[in-house]
Design a protein around this motif. Structure first.
Motif, PDB file in Angstrom:
ATOM      1  N   LYS A 112      33.151   6.390 -44.416  1.00 34.99           N
ATOM      2  CA  LYS A 112      32.974   6.842 -43.040  1.00 34.99           C
ATOM      3  C   LYS A 112      33.711   8.140 -42.755  1.00 34.99           C
ATOM      4  O   LYS A 112      33.328   8.881 -41.855  1.00 34.99           O
ATOM      5  N   SER A 113      34.742   8.448 -43.544  1.00 37.71           N
ATOM      6  CA  SER A 113      35.407   9.736 -43.365  1.00 37.71           C
ATOM      7  C   SER A 113      34.491  10.879 -43.767  1.00 37.71           C
ATOM      8  O   SER A 113      34.406  11.898 -43.070  1.00 37.71           O
ATOM      9  N   GLY A 114      33.785  10.724 -44.891  1.00 38.98           N
ATOM     10  CA  GLY A 114      32.825  11.752 -45.297  1.00 38.98           C
ATOM     11  C   GLY A 114      31.693  11.889 -44.307  1.00 38.98           C
ATOM     12  O   GLY A 114      31.256  13.002 -43.985  1.00 38.98           O
ATOM     13  N   LEU A 115      31.206  10.753 -43.803  1.00 42.92           N
ATOM     14  CA  LEU A 115      30.112  10.781 -42.841  1.00 42.92           C
ATOM     15  C   LEU A 115      30.556  11.451 -41.548  1.00 42.92           C
ATOM     16  O   LEU A 115      29.829  12.293 -40.984  1.00 42.92           O
ATOM     17  N   ALA A 116      31.739  11.114 -41.065  1.00 45.45           N
ATOM     18  CA  ALA A 116      32.244  11.741 -39.839  1.00 45.45           C
ATOM     19  C   ALA A 116      32.398  13.250 -40.032  1.00 45.45           C
ATOM     20  O   ALA A 116      32.044  14.048 -39.152  1.00 45.45           O
ATOM     21  N   ALA A 117      32.885  13.648 -41.202  1.00 42.31           N
ATOM     22  CA  ALA A 117      33.111  15.075 -41.451  1.00 42.31           C
ATOM     23  C   ALA A 117      31.803  15.852 -41.473  1.00 42.31           C
ATOM     24  O   ALA A 117      31.723  16.960 -40.916  1.00 42.31           O
ATOM     25  N   VAL A 118      30.759  15.301 -42.107  1.00 45.36           N
ATOM     26  CA  VAL A 118      29.496  16.047 -42.139  1.00 45.36           C
ATOM     27  C   VAL A 118      28.849  16.088 -40.764  1.00 45.36           C
ATOM     28  O   VAL A 118      28.198  17.084 -40.404  1.00 45.36           O
ATOM     29  N   VAL A 119      29.039  15.052 -39.962  1.00 40.70           N
ATOM     30  CA  VAL A 119      28.477  15.053 -38.602  1.00 40.70           C
ATOM     31  C   VAL A 119      29.165  16.114 -37.747  1.00 40.70           C
ATOM     32  O   VAL A 119      28.500  16.866 -37.012  1.00 40.70           O
ATOM     33  N   VAL A 120      30.483  16.202 -37.838  1.00 34.55           N
ATOM     34  CA  VAL A 120      31.211  17.219 -37.071  1.00 34.55           C
ATOM     35  C   VAL A 120      30.801  18.620 -37.522  1.00 34.55           C
ATOM     36  O   VAL A 120      30.574  19.515 -36.696  1.00 34.55           O
ATOM     37  N   ALA A 121      30.664  18.832 -38.824  1.00 37.47           N
ATOM     38  CA  ALA A 121      30.239  20.140 -39.332  1.00 37.47           C
ATOM     39  C   ALA A 121      28.823  20.474 -38.870  1.00 37.47           C
ATOM     40  O   ALA A 121      28.524  21.633 -38.532  1.00 37.47           O
ATOM     41  N   LEU A 122      27.953  19.464 -38.853  1.00 40.50           N
ATOM     42  CA  LEU A 122      26.583  19.693 -38.406  1.00 40.50           C
ATOM     43  C   LEU A 122      26.559  20.112 -36.941  1.00 40.50           C
ATOM     44  O   LEU A 122      25.792  20.999 -36.550  1.00 40.50           O
ATOM     45  N   LYS A 123      27.391  19.486 -36.123  1.00 36.83           N
ATOM     46  CA  LYS A 123      27.467  19.840 -34.707  1.00 36.83           C
ATOM     47  C   LYS A 123      27.848  21.311 -34.540  1.00 36.83           C
ATOM     48  O   LYS A 123      27.282  22.018 -33.703  1.00 36.83           O
TER      49      LYS A 123
END
Length: 380
Positions: A112-123
């Motif tokens: 979930k840390s990787g998933l959260a990081a890619v979501v924030v970067a996508l934003k």
């Protein structure tokens, strides 16, 4: 902690607090959509939810030119493994407790840390003009049999991708390949009898022994092959079950095996070897049945492919050393989307506490990953 870093922590903590143990991935998808609500409403990010089962939705988010010729796929799964004995945890496993720069909880590292990081970067990149496309796939059921990725791949979501970035944890490694997997079950059927009169029955366990010896012998040449990227394949028999009591011949027994394959010792070759072993001579009255339960092929790209290099350069631009380029002995969703010519990088925040008690992630690792992902999204 900056406002941006606090956003990352808040999103990751909320994700960890969802006990998505082979279920409830839709709640994680809801959290992502809520976080991205301004961009979704403005049309900067496009969204699709593809239902696998009730409460279990894959989430696909796209940014950039919908008619782009070049597409970067990004993959992360929303499910986690069971927390085990929760009394052994320092903090409740679904609390997302933060202490001394670490966030603890099941899924904190995997992934979930990787998933959260890619979501924030996508934003962040959604507000930038892109001449290429980015397709983020948040999947269900990766920890069981890659259910969500199988569903998305079958629907063609991987077909247009030029590169695939999988945000799995890796201790700063930048992996370009992963082994494949075969899970199988061999069942031996015999006839029950009193142990003092084995002539009246057929011992199913003896049939298992015959298969096990034949299977390990048949697969040994495949395990001896040294793949230049993925090393040696492996074959282990991990479960054996049979018999009811000490003075009775077992009428049935089974074993389960796990094989990790390479590009030159592939799934087809191992399956053929298992089928041949299932024909080995067994005691009279015993017969064997083989079931191939789960199959996922190896996925490998050149260690210097363009996406690996994009990650390395992004790390250097934020002051980190180039990561070691290696391969995964475990599996991710990558193999489902893999095709010839696909650039592949498996890279994400996290450490070796995946699936362990007191799993955690260092928050600085997550913050750095957001920066790396944003750079890659802009420059790949």
């Amino acid at each position: 902690m900056t406002d941006e870093e606090q956003q990352v922590v808040d999103l990751l903590k909320a994700m960890v607090q969802v006990p998505s143990v082979g279920a409830r991935e839709g709640q994680v998808a809801d959290l992502i959509e809520t976080y991205l609500a301004p961009e979704l409403q403005a049309g900067l990010i496009k969204r699709e939810r593809i239902t696998y089962a009730p409460g279990r939705d894959n989430l696909v988010l796209t940014v950039g030119d919908p008619n782009a010729e070049r597409w970067l796929g990004v993959d992360g799964h929303m499910d986690v493994v069971d927390a085990g004995d929760e009394s052994k945890w320092q903090f409740p496993p679904f609390s997302g407790q933060v202490k001394d720069g670490k966030l603890y909880g099941r899924g904190a590292t995997d992934m979930k840390s990787g998933l959260a990081a890619v979501v924030v970067a996508l934003k962040q990149v959604a507000h930038t003009h892109l001449d290429h496309g980015i397709q983020l796939m948040a999947t269900v059921g990766e920890e069981i049999d890659n259910y969500g990725a199988r569903q998305l791949a079958a629907a063609g979501y991987g077909d247009r991708l030029n590169g695939l970035l999988v945000a799995e944890p890796g201790n700063s490694n930048v992996d370009a390949a992963e082994r494949g997997i075969i899970d199988y079950t061999l069942t031996a059927h015999g006839k029950a009898a009193h142990s003092s009169r084995p002539d009246l029955g057929a011992n199913a366990i003896h049939g298992l022994f015959a298969f096990a010896n034949a299977a390990l012998t048949a697969t040994a040449p495949l395990q001896a092959k040294d793949d230049p990227i993925l090393g040696h394949a492996t074959h282990n028999i991990d479960i054996i079950h049979g018999g009811n009591q000490i003075n009775s011949l077992p009428e049935s027994a089974y074993l389960r095996g796990n094989i990790r394959t390479t590009m030159i010792a592939d799934n087809d070759a191992f399956i053929q070897a298992l089928k041949q072993a299932a024909k080995t001579p067994v005691p009279k009255g015993v017969h064997l049945s083989l079931s191939i339960d789960s199959v996922l092929g190896a996925a490998a790209a050149s260690p210097d492919n363009a996406l690996i290099e994009a990650v390395q350069q992004a790390r250097q631009r934020i002051g980190l050393d180039r990561g070691a380029v290696a391969y995964r002995t475990g599996i991710t969703d990558a193999a489902l989307f893999h095709h010839d010519g696909l650039d592949l990088a498996i890279y994400g925040p996290g450490n070796d506490t995946s699936h362990e008690t007191n799993e955690y992630v260092a928050l600085q690792d997550v913050f750095d990953s957001v920066k790396v992902y944003k750079d890659v999204f802009l420059n790949y």
